[in-house]
Design an enzyme around this catalytic site. Sequence first.
Site, PDB file in Angstrom:
ATOM      1  N   ARG B 287      21.278 -34.087   2.906  1.00 47.64           N
ATOM      2  CA  ARG B 287      21.937 -32.809   2.656  1.00 47.64           C
ATOM      3  C   ARG B 287      21.794 -32.493   1.172  1.00 47.64           C
ATOM      4  O   ARG B 287      22.588 -32.959   0.357  1.00 47.64           O
ATOM      5  CB  ARG B 287      23.406 -32.921   3.062  1.00 47.64           C
ATOM      6  CG  ARG B 287      24.113 -31.581   3.233  1.00 47.64           C
ATOM      7  CD  ARG B 287      25.621 -31.751   3.243  1.00 47.64           C
ATOM      8  NE  ARG B 287      26.116 -32.054   1.914  1.00 47.64           N
ATOM      9  CZ  ARG B 287      27.247 -32.729   1.661  1.00 47.64           C
ATOM     10  NH1 ARG B 287      27.975 -33.185   2.628  1.00 47.64           N
ATOM     11  NH2 ARG B 287      27.599 -32.948   0.413  1.00 47.64           N
ATOM     12  N   HIS B 291      28.325 -29.469   1.409  1.00 40.18           N
ATOM     13  CA  HIS B 291      28.749 -29.420   2.805  1.00 40.18           C
ATOM     14  C   HIS B 291      28.853 -27.964   3.256  1.00 40.18           C
ATOM     15  O   HIS B 291      28.346 -27.576   4.308  1.00 40.18           O
ATOM     16  CB  HIS B 291      30.085 -30.130   2.956  1.00 40.18           C
ATOM     17  CG  HIS B 291      30.757 -29.896   4.271  1.00 40.18           C
ATOM     18  ND1 HIS B 291      30.235 -30.358   5.468  1.00 40.18           N
ATOM     19  CD2 HIS B 291      31.879 -29.224   4.602  1.00 40.18           C
ATOM     20  CE1 HIS B 291      31.029 -29.980   6.456  1.00 40.18           C
ATOM     21  NE2 HIS B 291      32.034 -29.288   5.953  1.00 40.18           N
ATOM     22  N   TYR B 300      31.393 -36.209  -6.041  1.00 41.32           N
ATOM     23  CA  TYR B 300      31.404 -37.493  -5.323  1.00 41.32           C
ATOM     24  C   TYR B 300      30.051 -38.124  -5.146  1.00 41.32           C
ATOM     25  O   TYR B 300      29.950 -39.179  -4.543  1.00 41.32           O
ATOM     26  CB  TYR B 300      32.096 -37.343  -3.959  1.00 41.32           C
ATOM     27  CG  TYR B 300      31.524 -36.235  -3.090  1.00 41.32           C
ATOM     28  CD1 TYR B 300      32.184 -35.025  -2.960  1.00 41.32           C
ATOM     29  CD2 TYR B 300      30.341 -36.405  -2.390  1.00 41.32           C
ATOM     30  CE1 TYR B 300      31.669 -34.002  -2.172  1.00 41.32           C
ATOM     31  CE2 TYR B 300      29.819 -35.388  -1.593  1.00 41.32           C
ATOM     32  CZ  TYR B 300      30.495 -34.189  -1.488  1.00 41.32           C
ATOM     33  OH  TYR B 300      30.004 -33.182  -0.706  1.00 41.32           O
TER      34      TYR B 300
END
Lengths: 382, 393
Positions: B287, B291, B300
């Site tokens: 990815r 998100h 993160y």
Amino acid sequence: MAMISKDPVQACTATTLRQFDSSKKMAMALRKFGKDGISIWRRGFSSSAGLESSSTRDATPVNLFTAINQALHIALDTDPRSYVFGEDVSFGGVFRCTTGLAEQFGRQRVFNTPLCEQGIAGFAIGLAAMGNRAIAEIQFADYIFPAFDQLVNEAAKFRYRSGNEFNCGGLTIRSPYGAVGHGGHYHSQSPEAFFCHVPGLKVVIPRSPYQAKGLLLASIRDPNPVVFFEPKWLYRLAVEEVPDADYMLPLSQAEVVREGKDITLVGWGAQLSILEQACEDAEKEGISCELIDLRTLIPWDKETVEASVSKTGRLLVSHEAPVTGGFGAEISASIIERCFLRLEAPVARVCGLDTPFPLVYEPFYMPTKNKILDAIKSTVNY
Amino acid sequence: MRRSRTVTHAPDGEFGPDLAEVFGPRQSDGGPELVQLLTPEGERVRHPEFDREFSAEELRGFYRDMVLTRRIDTESTALQRHGELGIWAQLLGQEAAQIGSGRALRPQDFAFPTYREHGVAWCRGLDPLKLLGLFRGVDQGSWDAQEHHFGNYTIVIGAQTLHATGYAMGVQRDGAVGTGDPDRDAAVIAYFGDGASSQGDVNEAFIFAASYNAPVVFFCQNNQWAISEPIERQTRIPLYQRALGFGFPGVRVDGNDVMATYAVTQAALQRAREGSGPTFVEAYTYRMGAHTTTDDPTRYRLSDDVENWKLKDPIARLEAYLRRNGLVEDGFTDHVAAEAAELGERLRAGCKQLADPEPLSVFDHVYADLPPELAEQRDGYAAYLASFEGAQA
């Protein structure tokens, strides 16, 4: 009517003594609580009548997610057998409520879970059943439904079905709920009514940062499983003075946030601020509204609402969840039982439409200030 | 290791030996064991079981599909930043996984997406403006699922895998499996992510699919992240190996390799159409974006990871291959770039013209027919709206 008494420490301590186990840890927490005076500051966000500052303590204007973060810090700090877990909590959480916890308390106590709500709830029940405080997060209340079986069939019935030999009272489920302006079908729901129908669970919903910290700590320390819904709209939006100290607010005690004499309005969570705006508009038109924040939905404080409606003779309940089968129906039915002869008008409910939570229709769906004002007027003029 | 049941060869013998045999784990030389036909550098490599020849037309088609899909994605992200969309779920980096699998579908196959399969939507002939309508919130996700054989986007993680399995069981009972007629035999493909593989629904779908030998391909885009949770939080073994535990084959493919993804998905779909039951395809990808547009992955994950994966870009490797083999000397890539620019413009203009629906239509389609109580609520609400000063009649 019940209000926060002039001595907030005494009121809370009395309630906590009724509610909490007399375990050593609880006694310590109570002593600490009793030792520290707390001051109830005038809330910038939601005004309360008849408040006083007692001894001055440190307090800071913070938003809702910071207040919750403080409560979680304190919970982890005061009980070494407490744990915070859920999806994405480790880096601070999608709403920042768990910021800094993993760093301070370690990843054994603050940790991410696999992506499985049923698993989170069941796992939390197990952890709580061995005497821990399991503070589990469900990322959005819309996703709590896989966990419903665990909460209804297991958590709520643990104590009952074991003849009080076994319990998972250390369980607290925290979850953001409610409209946020752009949440759509699956990031906006208010599922509180489903849980209010489950004897054995408690359901608590704060309206503001100050309330959230105290109610969350009380929920965590309550010896029953609690579902704690946090109004996500207010995570950043609501700011008020919150004491830095450890304090609790009583469960199952509603709060009269505004005094009035013509009509009683009842709500919880983010809806309180909408109701408050309606009160102010109604005041301009000569209607005096009494506003009550229920705070705990089950077991709920019928006495406070009854006392208020005995005074005003009129009741209006407002919540975001759809009107049919919403918790307003329970409040209406109970108050009619208690206050039938006193009522001047039918109980009004200003709630979400009976549709799934929509997308761009959201402003039409919501129980807005104007809808409430309309209902106040028609109830008063009945 | 228990073998799943033997399958018949594909009608044209294209896939060689027993497919069930080939789906088991294979030894690799270091990296994750996965099926690959095109390296990140754009070199063609052979695979003993899943190889096939691709025509120039097919490859150019993949390239065009991926470039246009990426454009839809970047344009929509920009539109969200401009406040024209409420949110957008980015698929950046996953173009090959979606185009490869999407193009392997036959018209009669049915796809159940999550909320990120904009590339598969493209393959199914869905106008991208329909996606924008959903993310703008003016349209409750309603494209005709039957028209495109592409389900509505499902926000609740993993729920669609059960739907896909039930649908597949329906396909079985309609007699559209194992007839040998390539226009009739149908399969279902269920898309989901690595995070979703932890959900009860997904595991239950596996159980049902195995128990009923349902013609469903479980296509997992393992993009390594579930918001901030890395794959290690979801599983202790490679995801594709879970399938064996449930009783059907699993295979891991390089999800950034459109050729391999196409070949593997085609094989799995064919297995299903023939009546050999479910397959788990793990498309190993990354990815590259967030998100969704509400997420900030810099909080993160390390930018080094992202940089490493840039070297495995799905479009770059195919472009390198096409150039090296003289397949785009006619100015094809420029033509595609121009097409992408046009598409971008059309999306921008189209998005802003998407009309807000009428307020009272919020009451539509709660049930098949409008119950009297709801009609009453609607009428009451109409009266309320009309009561405002200056309200339109």
